[in-house]
Design a protein around this motif. Structure first.
Motif, PDB file in Angstrom:
ATOM      1  N   PHE A  34       0.833  -1.192   0.000  1.00  0.00           N
ATOM      2  CA  PHE A  34       0.000   0.000   0.000  1.00  0.00           C
ATOM      3  C   PHE A  34       0.875   1.251   0.000  1.00  0.00           C
ATOM      4  N   TYR A  36      -0.049   5.073   1.422  1.00  0.00           N
ATOM      5  CA  TYR A  36      -1.002   5.970   2.056  1.00  0.00           C
ATOM      6  C   TYR A  36      -0.450   7.386   1.977  1.00  0.00           C
ATOM      7  N   GLN A  38      -0.916  11.480   3.613  1.00  0.00           N
ATOM      8  CA  GLN A  38      -1.494  12.341   4.636  1.00  0.00           C
ATOM      9  C   GLN A  38      -1.275  13.793   4.211  1.00  0.00           C
ATOM     10  N   LEU A  44      -4.717  10.051   7.491  1.00  0.00           N
ATOM     11  CA  LEU A  44      -4.098   9.136   6.530  1.00  0.00           C
ATOM     12  C   LEU A  44      -5.174   8.543   5.634  1.00  0.00           C
ATOM     13  N   PHE A  90       3.366   7.409   2.914  1.00  0.00           N
ATOM     14  CA  PHE A  90       3.796   6.235   3.670  1.00  0.00           C
ATOM     15  C   PHE A  90       3.603   4.981   2.838  1.00  0.00           C
ATOM     16  N   PHE A 102       4.163   0.032   8.552  1.00  0.00           N
ATOM     17  CA  PHE A 102       4.402   1.258   7.802  1.00  0.00           C
ATOM     18  C   PHE A 102       5.877   1.638   7.800  1.00  0.00           C
ATOM     19  N   GLY A 103       6.284   2.297   6.709  1.00  0.00           N
ATOM     20  CA  GLY A 103       7.591   2.920   6.684  1.00  0.00           C
ATOM     21  C   GLY A 103       7.555   4.232   7.447  1.00  0.00           C
ATOM     22  N   ALA A 104       8.724   4.878   7.534  1.00  0.00           N
ATOM     23  CA  ALA A 104       8.841   6.111   8.316  1.00  0.00           C
ATOM     24  C   ALA A 104       8.233   7.316   7.616  1.00  0.00           C
TER      25      ALA A 104
END
Lengths: 112, 116
Positions: A34, A36, A38, A44, A90, A102-104
């Protein structure tokens, strides 16, 4: 254990420039992937997703991502960014189980 | 679809106090998740419910944290004896389990906790 690595923490582009955000994950089995996004002051929300089939997936607002299994990558692309694309992005992976990792995040700033 | 609702939006508390946050998921969603996000990081998984059952809990979740989803609808996250390190944005998300087991997460706006 699953993990997600995003290559850039901050990206600054001018309008109409092309965008590519890198994402690599570690998980040996079948994954769902995925991106996402924001936007400032918003929650998000899903940009696009890959479950199976065509590794090139298209999302909202002209974004697309390519799943390359051999490279464990799922990079996000957009040919021409707009000022309204300024946001944090993300990458996320869901392997076995129910949790999404999730990544940072990558903060994108598009100069008008 | 009224979206995922979280309350309060902001909470400032003194160290040692207890706090409770509420999440109302999208009504037809049977999966509910809590995440925590700190500055410069992505959301970190805390716990997950399917209906009223808490099926997974992260090792990040110390015994000061407890979450419930008593009737399989709204959920609460309680933090006891808060510490400054608990300061973060607490995110709730919901999704639908069913024929498509991998439906994406729908997030709320989060509750920002500041522990002084």
């Amino acid at each position: 254990a699953q993990s997600v690595s995003q290559h850039n923490h901050h990206v600054i582009l001018s309008e109409a420039a092309s965008l590519e955000l890198g994402c690599n994950y570690s998980y040996g089995g079948t994954v769902n992937l995925f991106w996402y996004v924001q936007y400032p002051g918003q929650h998000l929300q899903l940009l696009l997703k890959y479950f199976s089939g065509d590794p090139l997936v298209k999302g909202i607002k002209g974004f697309e991502a390519e799943f390359i299994k051999s490279k464990f990558s799922f990079n996000l692309r957009k040919p021409s960014v707009q000022w309204s694309d300024t946001a944090e992005y993300f990458c996320a992976v869901k392997g076995g189980g129910f949790k999404t990792i999730f990544g940072a995040g990558t903060r994108l700033f598009v100069k008008a | 679809d009224t979206g995922v609702s979280q309350d309060p939006r902001h909470k400032i508390t003194k160290r040692g106090q207890n706090v409770t946050f509420r999440c109302d998921p999208i009504s037809e969603h049977n999966r509910l998740y809590w995440y925590r996000q700190t500055l410069g990081q992505g959301p970190e998984f805390l716990t997950y419910f399917q209906n009223e059952a808490q099926l997974e809990k992260s090792r990040l979740l110390s015994d000061r944290f407890s979450a419930e989803r008593p009737k399989g609808s709204f959920s609460t996250l309680e933090i006891q004896r808060t510490e400054q390190g608990d300061s973060a944005m607490y995110l709730c998300a919901s999704s639908l389990a069913g024929a498509e087991h991998n439906s994406p997460l729908h997030f709320g706006n989060g509750t920002r906790l500041t522990v002084t």
